[in-house]
Motif scaffolding. Structure first.
Motif, PDB file in Angstrom:
ATOM      1  N   PRO A  61       0.796  -1.233   0.000  1.00 18.02           N
ATOM      2  CA  PRO A  61       0.000   0.000   0.000  1.00 18.02           C
ATOM      3  C   PRO A  61       0.826   1.279   0.000  1.00 18.02           C
ATOM      4  O   PRO A  61       0.273   2.357  -0.244  1.00 18.02           O
ATOM      5  CB  PRO A  61      -0.826  -0.127   1.279  1.00 18.02           C
ATOM      6  N   ALA A  62       2.121   1.176   0.307  1.00 18.62           N
ATOM      7  CA  ALA A  62       2.998   2.357   0.275  1.00 18.62           C
ATOM      8  C   ALA A  62       2.323   3.582   0.880  1.00 18.62           C
ATOM      9  O   ALA A  62       2.204   4.620   0.221  1.00 18.62           O
ATOM     10  CB  ALA A  62       3.446   2.640  -1.163  1.00 18.62           C
ATOM     11  N   PRO A  63       1.855   3.508   2.126  1.00 16.32           N
ATOM     12  CA  PRO A  63       1.116   4.642   2.705  1.00 16.32           C
ATOM     13  C   PRO A  63       2.000   5.865   2.920  1.00 16.32           C
ATOM     14  O   PRO A  63       3.191   5.743   3.203  1.00 16.32           O
ATOM     15  CB  PRO A  63       0.611   4.079   4.036  1.00 16.32           C
ATOM     16  N   ARG A  64       1.391   7.043   2.776  1.00 17.25           N
ATOM     17  CA  ARG A  64       2.118   8.297   2.951  1.00 17.25           C
ATOM     18  C   ARG A  64       1.313   9.255   3.822  1.00 17.25           C
ATOM     19  O   ARG A  64       0.089   9.344   3.677  1.00 17.25           O
ATOM     20  CB  ARG A  64       2.354   8.997   1.613  1.00 17.25           C
ATOM     21  N   ILE A  65       2.003   9.954   4.685  1.00 14.35           N
ATOM     22  CA  ILE A  65       1.414  11.114   5.368  1.00 14.35           C
ATOM     23  C   ILE A  65       1.587  12.293   4.426  1.00 14.35           C
ATOM     24  O   ILE A  65       2.707  12.595   3.992  1.00 14.35           O
ATOM     25  CB  ILE A  65       2.116  11.392   6.708  1.00 14.35           C
ATOM     26  N   ILE A  80      -3.697  11.359   4.476  1.00 14.87           N
ATOM     27  CA  ILE A  80      -2.873  10.215   4.088  1.00 14.87           C
ATOM     28  C   ILE A  80      -3.326   9.724   2.712  1.00 14.87           C
ATOM     29  O   ILE A  80      -4.383  10.106   2.209  1.00 14.87           O
ATOM     30  CB  ILE A  80      -2.962   9.047   5.109  1.00 14.87           C
ATOM     31  N   SER A  81      -2.514   8.857   2.131  1.00 15.68           N
ATOM     32  CA  SER A  81      -2.929   8.130   0.939  1.00 15.68           C
ATOM     33  C   SER A  81      -2.251   6.776   0.951  1.00 15.68           C
ATOM     34  O   SER A  81      -1.250   6.565   1.649  1.00 15.68           O
ATOM     35  CB  SER A  81      -2.589   8.896  -0.345  1.00 15.68           C
ATOM     36  N   ALA A 128      -6.691   4.231  16.810  1.00 17.19           N
ATOM     37  CA  ALA A 128      -6.067   4.825  15.627  1.00 17.19           C
ATOM     38  C   ALA A 128      -6.938   4.435  14.433  1.00 17.19           C
ATOM     39  O   ALA A 128      -7.144   3.243  14.181  1.00 17.19           O
ATOM     40  CB  ALA A 128      -4.653   4.308  15.446  1.00 17.19           C
ATOM     41  N   THR A 129      -7.457   5.416  13.715  1.00 15.06           N
ATOM     42  CA  THR A 129      -8.446   5.154  12.674  1.00 15.06           C
ATOM     43  C   THR A 129      -7.986   5.681  11.332  1.00 15.06           C
ATOM     44  O   THR A 129      -7.501   6.811  11.230  1.00 15.06           O
ATOM     45  CB  THR A 129      -9.801   5.800  13.035  1.00 15.06           C
ATOM     46  N   ILE A 130      -8.140   4.851  10.307  1.00 12.41           N
ATOM     47  CA  ILE A 130      -7.922   5.298   8.939  1.00 12.41           C
ATOM     48  C   ILE A 130      -9.293   5.512   8.310  1.00 12.41           C
ATOM     49  O   ILE A 130     -10.197   4.696   8.458  1.00 12.41           O
ATOM     50  CB  ILE A 130      -7.068   4.287   8.142  1.00 12.41           C
ATOM     51  N   TRP A 131      -9.435   6.655   7.631  1.00 13.14           N
ATOM     52  CA  TRP A 131     -10.714   7.089   7.064  1.00 13.14           C
ATOM     53  C   TRP A 131     -10.558   7.215   5.557  1.00 13.14           C
ATOM     54  O   TRP A 131     -10.388   8.317   5.031  1.00 13.14           O
ATOM     55  CB  TRP A 131     -11.124   8.438   7.655  1.00 13.14           C
ATOM     56  N   LEU A 183       1.320   2.340   9.125  1.00 15.98           N
ATOM     57  CA  LEU A 183       1.458   3.687   9.681  1.00 15.98           C
ATOM     58  C   LEU A 183       1.461   3.690  11.206  1.00 15.98           C
ATOM     59  O   LEU A 183       2.153   4.501  11.834  1.00 15.98           O
ATOM     60  CB  LEU A 183       0.315   4.571   9.165  1.00 15.98           C
ATOM     61  N   VAL A 184       0.652   2.808  11.801  1.00 17.22           N
ATOM     62  CA  VAL A 184       0.534   2.742  13.270  1.00 17.22           C
ATOM     63  C   VAL A 184       0.629   1.265  13.677  1.00 17.22           C
ATOM     64  O   VAL A 184      -0.396   0.604  13.865  1.00 17.22           O
ATOM     65  CB  VAL A 184      -0.792   3.356  13.762  1.00 17.22           C
TER      66      VAL A 184
END
Length: 332
Positions: A61-65, A80-81, A128-131, A183-184
């Motif tokens: 997923p290569a997450p980014r802030i 984020i993405s 910790a929530t991803i939206w 991320l978390v």
């Protein structure tokens, strides 16, 4: 059992006045709603979804802030993405407790109206929530060629199960969970899910196949019992599906793989459901079909109405959200 909801002192509430050209209860009282069953689904229903889940889990997923952190009411918030299936980058937000005390994670999705900002109050403290804005929707995941309105989005790719956009939206949830764990990392020990309307139906489709999720809250979930749903007029995405089905009956064969009630038969984790007696957008029989089919521990809050302004709505919503916070709490 009363056909209408009761107040706290036992007084019966009458039917809600409206000007729709159809009855948003569709003639179902609570006992009849609690008897709605789920279609059994195609023989390869589970195999279809397990293969899609396996494909999504292979995605990096290569997450980014993507911007500075802000702090509001004891919660840190960042844009984020992350990458989902087919290389699509999904936008959204991440919220974490400002004191750093993370006890669990949550993937929180949205209705067909999309999302313009996170609402950290929905999840229990310490979450910790991803939206994510699921593909084609919201302010963060619009895609060229994909209609952002519900009537068009719900039909995109519907001619085949492999191309139907709803399947990719489900994969966006699985990839969001992976992104959150990246991320978390401390959120990975206990993962929960929250979804309303469109997000409720997507959640029912996503949860059975991913053992990272340990509890969920689904509110007025859509996509339940398609064979029944397509016979019921509504103001939501189901109406465009009804119209397409009239022109192309084979669509029902595709929809059989995307039935939230059929998927709910395979869910074994605890699930909290808020389902409405009156709903012009998502027909109540479909909502209750999802609840009734759940294969594990479940809790139901019966709402007077969904997708409709009505007396007492604010208190009803607050009570539902508190019940879901308690249900999803790791100390429960």
């Amino acid at each position: 059992m009363s056909p209408h909801p009761l107040t706290s002192d036992g007084t019966e509430l009458g039917p809600l006045p409206h000007d729709f050209p159809f009855d948003p209860t569709h003639g179902y009282d609570l006992p009849r709603l609690l008897a709605v069953e789920a279609p059994p689904g195609p023989d390869d229903f589970a195999d279809f979804w397990r293969e899609r889940h396996a494909r999504a889990r292979r995605v990096d997923p290569a997450p980014r802030i993507e911007g500075p952190w802000t702090t509001v009411d004891g919660v840190r918030i960042a844009d984020i993405s992350y990458v989902s299936v087919d290389g699509v980058r999904i936008g959204g937000w991440l919220t974490v407790p400002a004191d750093g005390g993370v006890t669990q994670g949550c993937v929180a999705t949205h209705g067909y109206g999309g999302r313009e900002a996170p609402d950290p109050r929905q999840a229990p403290p310490g979450t910790a929530t991803i939206w994510p804005c699921l593909r084609g929707l919201g302010t963060r995941s619009l895609l060229p060629g994909v209609p952002a309105n519900s009537a068009g989005h719900v039909l995109h790719g519907i001619d085949a199960r492999e191309s139907y956009l709803i399947g990719a939206c489900v994969a966006d949830v699985w990839c969001a969970a992976t992104a959150l764990q990246r991320l978390v990392p401390e959120a990975g020990g206990r993962l929960t899910y929250l979804g309303t309307s469109f997000g409720g139906g997507i959640g029912a489709l996503a949860l059975p196949w991913d053992d990272r999720f340990q509890a969920a809250g689904l509110t007025v979930p859509t996509f339940g019992n398609h064979p029944l749903r397509v016979t019921l007029p509504c103001t939501g995405s189901g109406e465009s599906v009804r119209s397409r089905l009239a022109e192309e009956p084979s669509v029902l064969d595709v929809l059989a793989y995307f039935d939230a009630a059929t998927a709910a038969r395979h869910i074994r984790i605890p699930v909290h459901v808020g389902a409405a007696l009156f709903d012009p957008s998502v027909p109540p029989p479909g909502q209750f079909a999802v609840h009734n089919a759940l294969g594990g521990p479940r809790e139901l809050v019966v709402l007077r109405a969904g997708h409709f302004d009505h007396p007492g709505e604010r208190a009803e919503t607050a009570a539902l959200e508190e019940a879901q916070r308690q249900f999803l709490s790791p100390s429960r």
